[in-house]
Design a protein around this motif. Structure first.
Motif, PDB file in Angstrom:
ATOM      1  N   LEU A  57     -11.850  43.050   4.808  1.00 47.96           N
ATOM      2  CA  LEU A  57     -10.712  42.212   4.436  1.00 47.96           C
ATOM      3  C   LEU A  57     -11.138  40.765   4.228  1.00 47.96           C
ATOM      4  N   LEU A  92      -3.495  50.175   4.702  1.00 50.04           N
ATOM      5  CA  LEU A  92      -4.329  49.316   3.872  1.00 50.04           C
ATOM      6  C   LEU A  92      -4.208  49.760   2.422  1.00 50.04           C
ATOM      7  N   ALA A 110     -10.559  38.283   1.068  1.00 52.09           N
ATOM      8  CA  ALA A 110      -9.879  37.002   1.267  1.00 52.09           C
ATOM      9  C   ALA A 110     -10.716  35.854   0.734  1.00 52.09           C
ATOM     10  N   LEU A 122      -4.952  37.105   4.558  1.00 55.33           N
ATOM     11  CA  LEU A 122      -4.535  37.752   3.318  1.00 55.33           C
ATOM     12  C   LEU A 122      -3.066  37.474   3.010  1.00 55.33           C
ATOM     13  N   ALA A 162      -2.750  49.451   9.237  1.00 54.21           N
ATOM     14  CA  ALA A 162      -3.344  48.116   9.319  1.00 54.21           C
ATOM     15  C   ALA A 162      -3.350  47.547  10.728  1.00 54.21           C
ATOM     16  N   ALA A 185      -7.754  38.250   9.882  1.00 54.90           N
ATOM     17  CA  ALA A 185      -8.009  38.613   8.489  1.00 54.90           C
ATOM     18  C   ALA A 185      -6.720  39.020   7.782  1.00 54.90           C
ATOM     19  N   ARG A 186      -5.871  39.776   8.470  1.00 55.53           N
ATOM     20  CA  ARG A 186      -4.600  40.152   7.857  1.00 55.53           C
ATOM     21  C   ARG A 186      -3.717  38.930   7.638  1.00 55.53           C
ATOM     22  N   CYS A 237     -16.754  43.176  -3.229  1.00 60.85           N
ATOM     23  CA  CYS A 237     -15.462  43.058  -3.921  1.00 60.85           C
ATOM     24  C   CYS A 237     -15.459  43.864  -5.210  1.00 60.85           C
ATOM     25  N   THR A 288      -9.318  41.082  13.287  1.00 60.46           N
ATOM     26  CA  THR A 288      -8.605  41.838  12.263  1.00 60.46           C
ATOM     27  C   THR A 288      -7.222  41.257  12.031  1.00 60.46           C
ATOM     28  N   GLU A 314      -8.314  47.355  -0.290  1.00 59.24           N
ATOM     29  CA  GLU A 314      -8.727  47.031   1.072  1.00 59.24           C
ATOM     30  C   GLU A 314      -9.501  48.179   1.699  1.00 59.24           C
TER      31      GLU A 314
END
Length: 516
Positions: free
Chosen positions: A213, A101, A217, A439, A146, A435-436, A24, A432, A105
């Protein structure tokens, strides 16, 4: 100050374990990436590439090197065309859609892919790792759509944009502009790669997008957990609630560590060693009384989810793996993102419940029937002007909308597996997408939290008007001062969108003082 100017330390990629915080920091521009210079590490990488070269010379059959991809694995590639195959892989996967992204990201994705390839079993060259590290070092960010990954066989389509940029194709975000990759590489004195056999597959056949991601998150969820506890303390004060609901002995009798931690934060914030006031309700409504039980689920989940995410981050997750030490090619399915899918489905559910908790707390605070003497809608207007001012009435409606959307998104993505690619990829993770979704739930919940900061600002002042002897713990007094520095009291009706955006920015930058 730019993100690159704000960097404070270096993260070295050499196969050693990487944690969420380091990734991060790279993603947020607070750290610089560097490929390890250790001879043993670089030798391990080189041995994998050399072993693969030897297999090719000896007419070995290696999936994705001497065969087609996926369902086309039965197609043998003529030796003269083997060198072209990696470029075909990223070319035909260039079909992503949706938003790009964000820069943060994208850095997370690049760092996650580099971490995996540095495990030394992907058969790639040191030159490829150097080029990937240079993208991070110079903040050359591939424009990655994305949408388009099912999360098994890896994040193929989004990662094709990374592979293409390494080779000087497609577009990047660089120094605040959208530019051609070839032009930017030339400006930096970097030579576009010509991918070696297996290198296209090594870049694309992994879980870097969902994992990058997921790291972001996780960190945002940790911040929200602590902020939700602090906001609950503010709301207990504003509503003249009962601080003794968080008694230490009470929570010894239900020993979930995260729940106990939240209760301890609330005790510290509320000075609950003081005698209860006679006018308080014996038992507050659940959104106050049971706050440790709601936030505690998230707080207890975070360490477990960290383990899943960091194991994925530090894994070799492409296929096949090239074990030069034992001279074996290992064909498997490590590209499958099931652990990240589960982690993100779980995380978004726990976070959405926190949004719902805060939404219910605000509903109590703005309602004069339940807030123990505060004005309706937490309006600070007095006298005849009180009749035309509406306080936080509309803000509460927006909080309800954001919460409802967050709750709607908690349907688990991982159960929506689809059979793809001629039924070769017949069970996929949807990691994925999970994860989106996570977020987006976090974004909505952060908006709820920003609104609650405005409510806390109002609540302290309005409760003090009723109780001039109001005493706060040192931590809560400091937090109140911070609120008053950042937010003007809402007396006359005004648009609050600019306040919300400033509060959100401060939240996402980690600017608030929170329980540790």
């Amino acid at each position: 100050m730019t993100e690159l100017q704000a960097q404070t330390h270096t993260v070295v990629f050499d196969g050693r374990r990487l944690d969420i915080e380091s990734l991060c920091a790279l993603a947020q521009g607070r750290a610089q990436a560097m490929l390890g210079a250790d001879a043993e590490f670089r030798g391990r990488i080189a041995r994998g590439a050399d072993f693969l070269d030897r297999l090719l010379r000896e007419d070995g059959v290696v999936y994705g090197v001497t065969t087609g991809y996926g369902d086309s694995c039965t197609v043998s590639i003529p030796p003269a065309l083997v060198a072209e195959l990696p470029h075909h892989l990223y070319a035909y996967h260039g079909c992503g859609a949706g938003r790009f992204l964000t820069p943060q990201e994208t850095r997370a994705v690049l760092a996650a892919r580099l971490a995996s390839l540095c495990q030394g079993v992907s058969g790639v060259s040191v030159a490829l790792l150097e080029q990937l590290a240079q993208l991070l070092a110079h903040d050359v960010l591939p424009l990655i759509p994305a949408e388009g990954s099912v999360g098994a066989s890896g994040d193929l389509t989004p990662l094709s944009y990374v592979a293409a940029v390494l080779c000087g194709e497609r577009e990047v975000w660089f120094q605040g502009q959208r530019r051609g990759a070839a032009e930017v590489l030339a400006q930096l004195g970097l030579t576009p790669l010509r991918l070696r056999p297996k290198e296209g597959l090594a870049i694309m056949n992994g879980t870097a997008v969902m994992t990058g991601l997921a790291c972001l998150a996780w960190q945002r969820a940790q911040t929200l957990s602590r902020l939700a506890a602090r906001l609950t303390a503010c709301n207990v004060v504003a509503a003249a609630g009962n601080a003794h609901h968080f008694d230490e002995r009470l929570f010894e009798l239900k020993p979930h560590a995260g729940q106990q931690r939240v209760a301890a934060w609330l005790r510290a914030d509320l000075c609950s060693d003081r005698p209860a006031r006679n006018e308080q309700r014996l038992q507050d409504r659940y959104s106050l009384r049971c706050a440790p039980h709601v936030i505690g689920v998230l707080e207890d989940a975070l360490p477990f989810l960290r383990g899943l995410i960091e194991n994925e981050l530090n894994s070799a997750n492409d296929n096949p793996l090239i074990d030069a030490q034992q001279e074996r090619v290992l064909h498997g399915g490590h590209f499958y993102g099931g652990h990240i899918a589960f982690a993100m489905d779980a995380l978004k559910t726990a976070v959405a419940n926190v949004a719902d908790l805060l939404d219910r707390q605000l509903a109590l605070l703005v309602d004069a029937r339940f807030n123990h003497g505060l004005p309706a809608n937490l309006s600070a207007a007095t006298g005849e002007r009180a009749a035309i001012n509406h306080g936080l009435k509309a803000l509460q409606i927006s909080v309800s909308a954001w919460t409802a959307e967050a709750l709607k998104l908690t349907l688990p993505a991982s159960v929506f597996s689809r059979s793809t690619e001629c039924h070769n990829q017949d069970k996929v993770s949807m990691g994925t997408i999970a994860a989106r979704d996570a977020l987006r739930v976090l974004e909505l919940t952060e908006q709820v939290a920003a609104a609650m900061l405005i409510a806390a600002r109002q609540g302290f002042t309005l409760r003090e008007r009723i109780d001039p002897a109001l005493r706060l713990s040192p931590a809560l007094a400091a937090f109140r001062a911070e609120l008053e520095d950042r937010i003007a009291l809402v007396t006359e009706d005004r648009a609050l969108d600019a306040d919300l955006q400033r509060l959100l920015a401060a939240l996402r930058e980690g600017a608030w003082s929170l329980p540790a």
